[in-house]
Scaffold this active site. Structure first.
Site, short mmCIF file in Angstrom:
data_model
loop_
_atom_site.label_atom_id
_atom_site.label_comp_id
_atom_site.label_asym_id
_atom_site.label_seq_id
_atom_site.Cartn_x
_atom_site.Cartn_y
_atom_site.Cartn_z
N GLU A 160 0.80 -1.22 0.00
CA GLU A 160 0.00 0.00 0.00
C GLU A 160 0.84 1.27 0.00
O GLU A 160 1.65 1.48 0.91
CB GLU A 160 -0.91 0.02 1.23
CG GLU A 160 -1.80 1.26 1.32
CD GLU A 160 -2.67 1.28 2.55
OE1 GLU A 160 -3.64 2.04 2.56
OE2 GLU A 160 -2.38 0.53 3.51
N GLU A 193 -12.48 2.97 4.62
CA GLU A 193 -11.41 3.30 5.55
C GLU A 193 -11.37 4.81 5.73
O GLU A 193 -10.41 5.48 5.35
CB GLU A 193 -10.06 2.76 5.06
CG GLU A 193 -9.01 2.76 6.16
CD GLU A 193 -7.61 2.45 5.65
OE1 GLU A 193 -6.91 1.64 6.26
OE2 GLU A 193 -7.20 3.05 4.62
#
Length: 290
Positions: A156, A255
């Protein structure tokens, strides 16, 4: 016009950033009560190798709520203090390897098929090339362990952490390809967090187009503020539609930071009780022309 128009994509609620007003083990049930059947977590324990009792309690919280754990982070250090992973730290190789066993073991129990491996910040006094060598070896070990249960390891790009070296989709993909080339491990994938990519200045549509074949998971939040879709200016709906058009049919992780009591009021209230809301049921973002 509703840009969230593809029913192939479903939401999974990140219970490490949402529902923070209640204890962590109560959050899967809160997500279920809100109408979702999938959740994801950052590392949910205070240390990389928790006790068997703590692991059992976490697993039970997922099972008892009747939700699917779609994603779990490997241990990432002290995130409130600024840590963003331990896998590139030469001093923590054994710690990370031990954490692999615990993380993948939880995934094996719960049918989890994606594990997020935060790369880690650059460390003062340590050669970045040495950190990268350690990271590649650790990522290969994580990939091999995940492959045994049919899972992938996610890489990520992250914003808000100046010492974190992977800030663009291209940077994360270069790491994925290096692991494949040097370690012959091929189950690493890009975690495309549309918020982080945008904040870091990536051309998000171009990045998604260029790397769509390597995307293993998607997360969303709006910017500025990292709040709910519609609280900022990102074209999240358009980007998700583009992903769907290119074949992405996985989960979309919510998120983001809740900015209001009903943090899901941007999703169509007409969704079926107890079902995971598909994109066709979501309201337009603030960037959509009505």
């Amino acid at each position: 016009m509703n840009l969230f128009a593809d029913s192939r994509l479903q939401y999974t609620v990140n219970c490490s950033i949402l529902f923070t007003d209640i204890p962590l083990l109560d959050r899967p049930q809160r997500a279920r009560d809100a109408g979702f059947d999938a959740v994801e977590f950052w590392w949910p324990f205070s240390n990389p190798v928790p006790s068997d009792a703590d692991v059992s309690a976490f697993v039970s919280s997922i099972r008892d709520a009747g939700v699917q754990l779609t994603g779990l982070n490997f241990a990432a250090g002290d995130m409130p203090a600024g840590d963003r992973g331990i896998l590139s730290d030469p001093a923590q190789v054994q710690t990370f390897r031990d954490n692999i066993d615990v993380t993948v073991g939880i995934g094996e129990q719960l049918g989890t098929r994606a594990f997020n491996a935060l790369y880690g910040n650059r460390i003062g006094g340590v050669d970045p090339l040495d950190q990268d060598e350690v990271a590649i070896e650790n990522l290969a070990a994580a990939g091999k362990a995940a492959a045994k249960i049919g899972a992938v390891v996610l890489i990520e790009p992250v914003s808000g952490a100046p010492a974190y070296p992977l800030k663009s989709a291209a940077g994360a993909v270069a790491t994925i390809r290096r692991v494949a080339r040097e370690q012959d491990v091929h189950n690493l994938r890009l975690l495309a967090d549309l918020y982080h990519l945008a904040v870091n200045g990536d051309d998000v549509p171009a990045a998604l187009e260029a790397h769509h074949d390597l995307i293993g998971h998607v997360q969303i939040a709006d910017s500025p503020g990292r709040g709910e879709p519609g609280t900022g200016s990102l074209d999240l709906g358009g980007q998700l539609a583009g992903l769907a058009a290119r074949g992405y049919d996985g989960y979309v992780g919510l998120e983001y930071k809740a900015t209001r009591e009903d943090t899901f009021d941007w999703i169509d209230r007409g969704r079926s009780a107890g079902s995971t809301p598909g994109l066709e049921q979501a309201l337009s973002t603030g960037t959509t022309t009505k």
